[in-house]
Scaffold this active site. Structure first.
Site, mmCIF file in Angstrom:
data_model
loop_
_atom_site.group_PDB
_atom_site.id
_atom_site.type_symbol
_atom_site.label_atom_id
_atom_site.label_comp_id
_atom_site.label_asym_id
_atom_site.label_seq_id
_atom_site.Cartn_x
_atom_site.Cartn_y
_atom_site.Cartn_z
ATOM 1 N N CYS A 65 21.961 21.090 -31.940
ATOM 2 C CA CYS A 65 22.415 19.829 -32.525
ATOM 3 C C CYS A 65 23.423 20.096 -33.641
ATOM 4 O O CYS A 65 23.218 20.971 -34.481
ATOM 5 C CB CYS A 65 21.222 19.054 -33.089
ATOM 6 S SG CYS A 65 21.733 17.409 -33.654
ATOM 7 N N CYS A 69 19.996 17.416 -40.276
ATOM 8 C CA CYS A 69 18.748 16.802 -40.778
ATOM 9 C C CYS A 69 17.797 17.909 -41.257
ATOM 10 O O CYS A 69 17.416 18.788 -40.474
ATOM 11 C CB CYS A 69 18.090 15.973 -39.688
ATOM 12 S SG CYS A 69 19.225 14.790 -38.927
ATOM 13 N N CYS A 72 14.392 18.877 -39.533
ATOM 14 C CA CYS A 72 14.392 19.090 -38.076
ATOM 15 C C CYS A 72 14.663 20.549 -37.712
ATOM 16 O O CYS A 72 15.617 21.159 -38.198
ATOM 17 C CB CYS A 72 15.465 18.191 -37.459
ATOM 18 S SG CYS A 72 15.572 18.373 -35.668
ATOM 19 N N CYS A 110 8.368 8.699 -23.875
ATOM 20 C CA CYS A 110 9.496 8.736 -24.812
ATOM 21 C C CYS A 110 10.428 9.879 -24.430
ATOM 22 O O CYS A 110 10.044 11.048 -24.478
ATOM 23 C CB CYS A 110 8.983 8.941 -26.231
ATOM 24 S SG CYS A 110 7.745 7.715 -26.692
ATOM 25 N N CYS A 142 10.887 4.580 -23.609
ATOM 26 C CA CYS A 142 11.630 4.542 -24.873
ATOM 27 C C CYS A 142 12.591 5.731 -24.885
ATOM 28 O O CYS A 142 12.204 6.842 -24.526
ATOM 29 C CB CYS A 142 10.648 4.645 -26.044
ATOM 30 S SG CYS A 142 11.455 4.596 -27.671
ATOM 31 N N CYS A 202 12.413 0.727 -31.898
ATOM 32 C CA CYS A 202 11.368 1.637 -32.383
ATOM 33 C C CYS A 202 11.976 2.401 -33.551
ATOM 34 O O CYS A 202 12.994 3.087 -33.367
ATOM 35 C CB CYS A 202 10.950 2.597 -31.263
ATOM 36 S SG CYS A 202 9.778 3.861 -31.811
ATOM 37 N N ARG A 272 2.370 3.442 -35.135
ATOM 38 C CA ARG A 272 1.971 4.716 -34.522
ATOM 39 C C ARG A 272 1.771 5.782 -35.600
ATOM 40 O O ARG A 272 2.674 6.003 -36.430
ATOM 41 C CB ARG A 272 3.067 5.165 -33.543
ATOM 42 C CG ARG A 272 2.776 6.444 -32.789
ATOM 43 C CD ARG A 272 3.718 6.604 -31.610
ATOM 44 N NE ARG A 272 3.746 5.372 -30.859
ATOM 45 C CZ ARG A 272 4.786 4.551 -30.796
ATOM 46 N NH1 ARG A 272 5.913 4.852 -31.394
ATOM 47 N NH2 ARG A 272 4.715 3.434 -30.122
#
Ligand code: SF4
Length: 324
Positions: A65, A69, A72, A110, A142, A202, A272
């Site tokens: 990526c 972040c 992450c 998901c 999702c 979400c 959740r």
């Protein structure tokens, strides 16, 4: 009447907690946590009964990526030892759905891919996957694919996806501390594009990244104001090789206070207890079912988690039922 009962009654009556009350909720004394949970459970029960929605994630592209972040393990600043792979085959994504439905008894599947956002070609590819899955399994789908415009969201919707996940993660103020390659507003824009496309949203956050109490309050009210449908509350699992690797665990009591606040502010929404549940709360994680109505099983993006079989036992031994 106790203050906790008052808050629950307010939530049930459709009234929003004041910011002062929300702060008090985050400061609930340890001896009062059980009372808070019992009252919050009334709110949870009104909308969701004793049902628990099981969600299964499939990380269909891992690592690589360009974003930074700090929480992450897949970011361009992470040196974490994780599996790195390009987009999975259609067969692997379909097989993940079959296992989620048949083995994990999941209601929601998901589909998550690392990256800043999907290309047009990737949207077409995933639309094909989603159509095949929806033809065979009664799963809610999702997609969590990064930043997205309305057109891309609409194409996922037309293929049969019901939700797009894009977490706010924290407050607008704290956001530059956890990411510099995109902004909080970029994330809000994606959520608004998803709404414009007529899809369910979400979006939630991560607790334990060094944010203040006010950041948690800002996040909780922002999620409420955006009228988010499905709210994952994650608790940081610090991963070696990421900038947040030294952060301490979130204590169970703080997790319960935070989940309770999200329930009180969003009485009818899908709440959740998400990533980091097992790492931070271990064997006590059954307590999340007082405020929350949903969990993930079989692990997260790059970390393991509770097996479906263990989660089924936990849910059933508490007298809850798995939502199908
Ligand atoms: S959270 Fe998403 S966008 Fe950020 S680094 Fe990880 S995979 Fe990339």
């Amino acid at each position: 009447m106790s203050i906790y009962r008052e808050w629950a009654d307010q939530a049930l009556a459709g009234e929003t907690l004041t910011r002062d009350a929300a702060r008090e909720c985050l400061q609930t004394p340890p001896d009062d946590i059980d009372e808070l949970l019992n009252e919050v459970f009334r709110v949870r029960q009104e909308a969701w009964g004793k049902r628990v929605k099981i969600c299964v994630l499939n990380n269909i592209r891992s690592g690589l990526c360009p974003e930074d972040c700090s929480y992450c393990s897949q970011s361009n600043v992470s040196t974490a030892d994780i599996s790195v792979y390009p987009l999975k085959t259609m067969e692997a994504i379909y097989e993940g759905a079959r296992q989620a439905h048949e083995g994990a008894r999941a209601k929601r599947y998901c589909i998550v891919a690392s990256g800043r956002g999907p290309t047009d070609k990737e949207i077409d590819y995933l639309a094909g996957c989603i159509q095949k899955i929806k033809a065979d399994f009664p799963l809610e789908i999702c997609c969590s694919l990064g930043l997205m415009d309305e057109d891309k969201a609409r194409r996922l919707k037309d293929a049969g996806a019901g939700w797009v996940n894009h977490n706010l993660n924290s407050s607008e103020r704290f956001y530059p501390n956890i990411c510099t390659t995109h902004t909080y507003q970029d994330r809000v824009n994606t959520i608004q594009a998803v709404k414009e496309a007529g899809m369910h949203t979400c979006s939630g956050g991560i607790i334990g990244m060094g944010e203040t109490e006010d950041d948690v309050l800002d996040l909780a009210f922002a999620i409420r104001d955006l009228d988010i449908d499905s709210i994952p509350v994650n608790f940081l699992h610090p991963i070696r090789g990421t900038p947040l690797s030294d952060r301490p665990r979130t204590r169970m009591e703080n997790g319960l206070r935070t989940l309770s606040l999200f329930r009180l502010l969003n009485p009818k929404k899908d709440i959740r207890a998400a990533g980091g549940r097992e790492f931070n709360f271990g064997g006590d994680s059954w307590r999340v079912f007082y405020p929350a109505n949903s969990i993930f099983v079989e692990g997260y993006l790059t970390t393991g988690g509770q097996t479906a079989a263990d989660a089924h036992r936990m849910i059933e031994s508490m007298g809850f039922e798995i939502e199908r």
